[in-house]
Enzyme design. Structure first.
Site: not given
Ligand SMILES: O=P(O)(O)OC[C@H]1O[C@H](OP(=O)(O)OP(=O)(O)O)[C@H](O)[C@@H]1O
Ligand SMILES: O=c1cc[nH]c(=O)[nH]1
Ligand SMILES: [Mg+2]
Length: 209
Positions: A203, A108, A104, A200
């Site tokens: 993480d 945005t 994400r 997160d």
């Molecule tokens: O419903 P949304 O608003 O799209 O958010 C959810 C997304 O955000 C997080 O990923 P992130 O972008 O943190 O990537 P990562 O898994 O690499 O940490 C999570 O694992 C989802 O994929």
């Molecule tokens: O709460 C949240 C939202 C998006 N992605 C995450 O990992 N946690």
């Molecule tokens: Mg993430």
């Protein structure tokens, strides 16, 4: 909501409560994500097709059901979805695994796709898309658009925590897919994080910050 299952099982609720705790470390967090994926998968896969096969027991020969074909694909949304794969593969070890990479944008909150590799052909398979977090819904919606573009039809989406906003949006954009949610939380905050959530997920699974 049709096609939406929100688990209210005490074992799932208990494990999610430990995930939420900020003191839960990486090792335990990973283990719990794995276990929750398996518990959710047990229900989400209850409509897998079976066929009767002949088996000789020590007593007699019988016809008995086994999973038909090798027709499952698990598709984690990277990174955090990776944490759910082994729990599902423990149930269906012969499943193929595709990967969709999304992150994400911090400003945005829009998903940016950086990778896509799916089993080919995908049209005949049951496809389980997994990601622990359904926040705005953008990542799940884009991942499922991509899978449909490749010919995927029978799609399920499994998450651990959802925000009402994301669940409604995903259901609206893809009313045909079955959605499985471990816990439905209160709302998103101004950074599009789920409240109370667990922080997160990527993480916490991978120990990055
Ligand atoms: O419903 P949304 O608003 O799209 O958010 C959810 C997304 O955000 C997080 O990923 P992130 O972008 O943190 O990537 P990562 O898994 O690499 O940490 C999570 O694992 C989802 O994929
Ligand atoms: O709460 C949240 C939202 C998006 N992605 C995450 O990992 N946690
Ligand atoms: Mg993430």
């Amino acid at each position: 909501m049709e096609n939406v299952t929100i688990f209210e099982h005490p074992l799932i609720q208990h494990k999610i409560s430990i995930l939420r705790d900020k003191r839960t470390g990486t090792n335990e967090f990973r283990q719990l994500v794995d276990e929750i994926a398996m518990l959710e998968g047990f229900v989400a896969l209850s409509d897998l097709p079976v066929e009767d096969v002949e088996v000789e027991t020590p007593i007699e020969t019988c016809m008995t059901p086994m999973i038909a074909g090798r027709k499952l694909a698990v598709v984690p949304i990277l990174r955090a979805g990776l944490g759910m794969v082994s729990g599902i593969l423990a149930l269906v070890p012969s499943a193929k695994v595709g990967h969709i990479g999304m992150y994400r944008d911090e400003e945005t909150h829009e998903p940016q796709e950086y990778y896509c590799k799916l089993p080919d052909p995908i049209a005949e398979r049951t496809i389980v898309v997994c990601d622990p977090m359904l926040a705005t819904g953008g990542s799940a919606i884009d991942a499922i658009n991509q899978i449909k573009k490749h010919g995927g039809k029978n799609i399920k989406f499994m998450c651990i925590i959802a925000a009402p906003e994301g669940l409604e949006r995903l259901h609206r954009e893809h009313p045909d897919i079955q959605i499985y949610v471990g816990a439905l939380d209160r709302q998103l905050n101004e950074n599009a994080y789920i409240c109370p959530g667990l922080g997160d997920a990527g993480d916490r699974i991978f120990g990055t910050k």
